[in-house]
Scaffold this motif. Structure first.
Motif, short mmCIF file in Angstrom:
data_model
loop_
_atom_site.label_atom_id
_atom_site.label_comp_id
_atom_site.label_asym_id
_atom_site.label_seq_id
_atom_site.Cartn_x
_atom_site.Cartn_y
_atom_site.Cartn_z
N GLU A 227 26.48 11.86 -7.64
CA GLU A 227 27.67 11.55 -8.37
C GLU A 227 27.28 10.17 -9.08
O GLU A 227 27.12 9.13 -8.37
N ASP A 228 27.62 10.18 -10.29
CA ASP A 228 27.49 9.12 -11.00
C ASP A 228 28.71 8.53 -11.67
O ASP A 228 28.60 7.78 -12.79
N PHE A 229 29.99 8.95 -11.17
CA PHE A 229 31.14 8.97 -11.91
C PHE A 229 31.39 7.43 -11.98
O PHE A 229 32.58 6.90 -12.49
N ALA A 230 30.79 6.60 -11.26
CA ALA A 230 31.14 4.84 -11.40
C ALA A 230 30.40 4.59 -12.69
O ALA A 230 30.41 3.35 -12.87
N GLY A 231 29.86 5.32 -13.22
CA GLY A 231 29.08 5.11 -14.44
C GLY A 231 27.63 4.31 -14.24
O GLY A 231 26.95 3.92 -15.03
N ASN B 36 25.09 -4.00 6.33
CA ASN B 36 24.65 -5.00 5.80
C ASN B 36 24.41 -4.99 4.27
O ASN B 36 24.58 -5.76 3.52
N ALA B 37 23.74 -3.96 3.93
CA ALA B 37 23.36 -3.54 2.61
C ALA B 37 24.52 -3.50 1.76
O ALA B 37 24.32 -4.20 0.67
N MET B 38 25.72 -3.21 2.29
CA MET B 38 26.94 -3.15 1.68
C MET B 38 27.66 -4.66 1.43
O MET B 38 27.98 -5.13 0.36
N SER B 39 27.72 -5.12 2.69
CA SER B 39 28.28 -6.66 2.58
C SER B 39 27.38 -7.65 1.84
O SER B 39 28.02 -8.70 1.28
N ARG B 40 26.18 -7.54 2.08
CA ARG B 40 25.29 -8.58 1.30
C ARG B 40 24.77 -8.28 0.10
O ARG B 40 24.02 -8.86 -0.75
N ARG B 41 25.42 -6.87 -0.42
CA ARG B 41 24.69 -6.46 -1.78
C ARG B 41 23.21 -6.36 -1.55
O ARG B 41 22.65 -6.51 -2.92
N ASP B 42 22.50 -5.93 -0.52
CA ASP B 42 21.33 -5.97 -0.62
C ASP B 42 20.69 -4.55 -0.87
O ASP B 42 20.51 -3.46 -0.02
N VAL B 110 25.12 2.00 -5.44
CA VAL B 110 26.07 2.40 -6.66
C VAL B 110 27.06 1.30 -6.72
O VAL B 110 27.27 0.54 -7.63
N LEU B 111 27.46 0.79 -5.45
CA LEU B 111 28.50 -0.36 -5.43
C LEU B 111 27.81 -1.81 -5.95
O LEU B 111 28.43 -2.58 -6.63
N ASN B 112 26.65 -1.87 -5.29
CA ASN B 112 26.23 -3.15 -5.42
C ASN B 112 25.98 -3.70 -6.84
O ASN B 112 26.21 -4.96 -7.06
N SER B 113 26.03 -2.74 -7.81
CA SER B 113 25.99 -3.27 -9.18
C SER B 113 27.27 -3.60 -9.75
O SER B 113 27.45 -3.83 -10.75
N GLN B 114 28.14 -3.06 -9.09
CA GLN B 114 29.54 -2.91 -9.70
C GLN B 114 30.82 -3.43 -8.95
O GLN B 114 31.67 -3.89 -9.57
N PRO B 178 43.50 1.64 -13.32
CA PRO B 178 42.86 3.15 -13.53
C PRO B 178 41.29 2.90 -13.80
O PRO B 178 40.45 3.69 -13.65
N ARG B 179 40.73 1.57 -14.22
CA ARG B 179 39.34 1.35 -14.35
C ARG B 179 38.66 1.39 -13.01
O ARG B 179 37.48 1.47 -13.01
N THR B 180 39.31 1.20 -11.91
CA THR B 180 38.69 1.07 -10.68
C THR B 180 38.73 2.18 -10.10
O THR B 180 38.15 2.61 -8.91
N ILE B 181 39.05 3.51 -10.56
CA ILE B 181 39.17 4.77 -9.93
C ILE B 181 37.97 5.21 -9.29
O ILE B 181 37.62 5.65 -8.29
N GLY B 182 37.17 5.24 -10.28
CA GLY B 182 35.36 5.51 -10.15
C GLY B 182 34.94 5.04 -8.95
O GLY B 182 34.54 5.69 -7.96
N LEU B 183 35.21 3.52 -9.06
CA LEU B 183 34.55 2.76 -7.95
C LEU B 183 35.29 3.26 -6.45
O LEU B 183 34.83 3.20 -5.67
N CYS B 184 36.47 3.06 -6.53
CA CYS B 184 37.22 3.43 -5.46
C CYS B 184 37.11 4.78 -4.71
O CYS B 184 37.30 4.74 -3.32
N THR B 185 36.68 5.38 -5.56
CA THR B 185 36.44 6.98 -5.19
C THR B 185 35.13 6.77 -4.07
O THR B 185 35.29 7.44 -3.18
N HIS B 186 34.49 5.98 -4.54
CA HIS B 186 33.01 5.72 -3.66
C HIS B 186 33.48 5.20 -2.63
O HIS B 186 33.20 5.47 -1.17
N LEU B 187 34.54 4.22 -2.71
CA LEU B 187 34.95 3.70 -1.24
C LEU B 187 35.53 4.41 -0.32
O LEU B 187 35.48 4.26 0.90
N LEU B 188 36.37 5.35 -1.01
CA LEU B 188 37.04 6.40 -0.18
C LEU B 188 36.07 7.19 0.72
O LEU B 188 36.23 7.46 1.81
#
Lengths: 243, 243
Positions: A227-231, B36-42, B110-114, B178-188
């Motif tokens: 899934e790469d929908f975050a771009g 930790n990988a998520m909170s420290r963007r590691d 995916v999140l760490n870059s965004q 709406p620009r956060t939708i892709g990202l927030c879907t990952h968070l969901l």
């Protein structure tokens, strides 16, 4: 199960296979009912599906108990041993498939009152494909047919691709019209549930392999594009198996 | 495992418990690393977490094999039998927890870059609570302490409430921008993975109960309020267990 000289180990193994076939049939029915509840907006069917999940859970307990009793009393080795381990694993996958079907039915109840025409068609199509995978792998188990099981295993990729394209579709709806976000989130989770049903069918295929070949498969399950929908593509090549 | 007169059934049961403790420790580590990988963007830590999942899967296979061998050779009954069925079930839950941690790590990449600052704080908090549940239930298993296991079982409700409130939070972000939708879907999906880790800890608690009491619990797991963010409550009272 009465342990008399007239009942052989083979009788008990056949009985276990039959119990798995029964549990499998029930799981297939639950998945089909959940999909029908969604496509026909049939809330009564959704409610019945939710209630019927208890039957599947009871069957798993029975299969666990029967397997364990056979293990303890017969001291099977080699192939016979795998023929008993197999049902324990398969029953666990079928129980989760039942749970997933129940959850699809629950979300269908929410959708039925709200859903704009057409949003669930892609989901139902994906779900029917997962159902075919389930039927095919249960047939493969009944026949102990490894090549049929491996066909199911390979076709999981198609379901994952359907899943990814549905996700993208829902994202576009959400971006076009923020009022659909709550609803589309339900659709996202339904899609994930259906993708997991497909994954469990793949796990059952791996168990058929294990029973027949005597060792675990070493390859990872084939997955569609991540899934790469975050771009941004995740930097690791593989996808979210078993999520 | 050499079956000599010097090794008793109790030795083998202790060995199984020790293997579960080892696998449990690894699962805890994987969950902690993913958070930790998520909170420290590691991202390097995320990649290592993804690779290490293989260890957990291998341990499950070893525990399966050891349990089955003990069952077949020792013909245990009653409590001893449950002491062997328990590890088979717990190893299955721990393997799924490992899978979920691996998937959280993948999404973290995916999140760490965004990710805009702050979106993952609530997730990490929820994840740490699920991790505490996991540690506590593994302790309960080590002590065969049913009341400690039941505390974990009851506290699953808190994790579900955290989950529901995080979902609502992400929905508001998506609706505002709406620009956060892709990202927030990952968070969901990360939130769902963490909620499932909590569910598996609850299943382990049920297995501790089963080992000690000799029968399955009859109550359904306590759940928080159903997700009603589509503005409509599902008409059945219970929630999406095991989704």
């Amino acid at each position: 199960m009465v342990n008399t000289p007239h009942i052989t180990l083979d009788d008990e193994l056949e009985s276990l296979s039959a119990q798995i076939a029964q549990m499998g049939g029930l799981a297939e029915e639950q998945v089909a009912n959940a999909l029908n509840a969604m496509s026909r907006r049939d809330s009564a069917l959704a409610e019945r599906t939710i209630k019927n999940d208890d039957q599947i859970n009871l069957l798993q307990q029975e299969i666990d108990a029967a397997s364990v009793q056979t293990l303890a009393l017969r001291q099977p080795m080699g192939r016979d041993l795998r023929e008993i381990m197999g049902p324990i694993k398969i029953a666990s996958d079928l129980e989760r498939i039942g749970d997933l079907a129940k959850n699809v039915a629950k979300r269908a109840l929410v959708l039925n009152s709200q859903e704009p025409v057409g949003l669930t068609r892609g989901l139902v199509r994906m779900g029917r494909q997962a159902l075919v995978q389930l039927k095919d792998v249960l047939d493969a188990y009944t026949q102990r047919d490894v090549s049929a099981a491996m066909e199911v295993w390979n076709q999981d990729e198609d379901i994952d691709e359907l899943y990814n394209s549905l996700l993208r579709e829902f994202l576009t709806y959400m971006m076009e019209d923020p009022r659909t976000i709550g609803l589309c989130t339900h659709l996202l989770f339904i899609a994930k549930n259906l993708e997991r049903i497909g994954d469990h069918a793949t796990k059952i295929a791996e168990t058929v392999y294990f029973i027949q070949e005597g060792h675990y498969m070493t390859e990872d399950r084939p997955k569609g594009a991540p899934e790469d929908f975050a771009g941004v593509r995740p930097s690791s090549g593989s996808d979210n198996q078993g999520e």
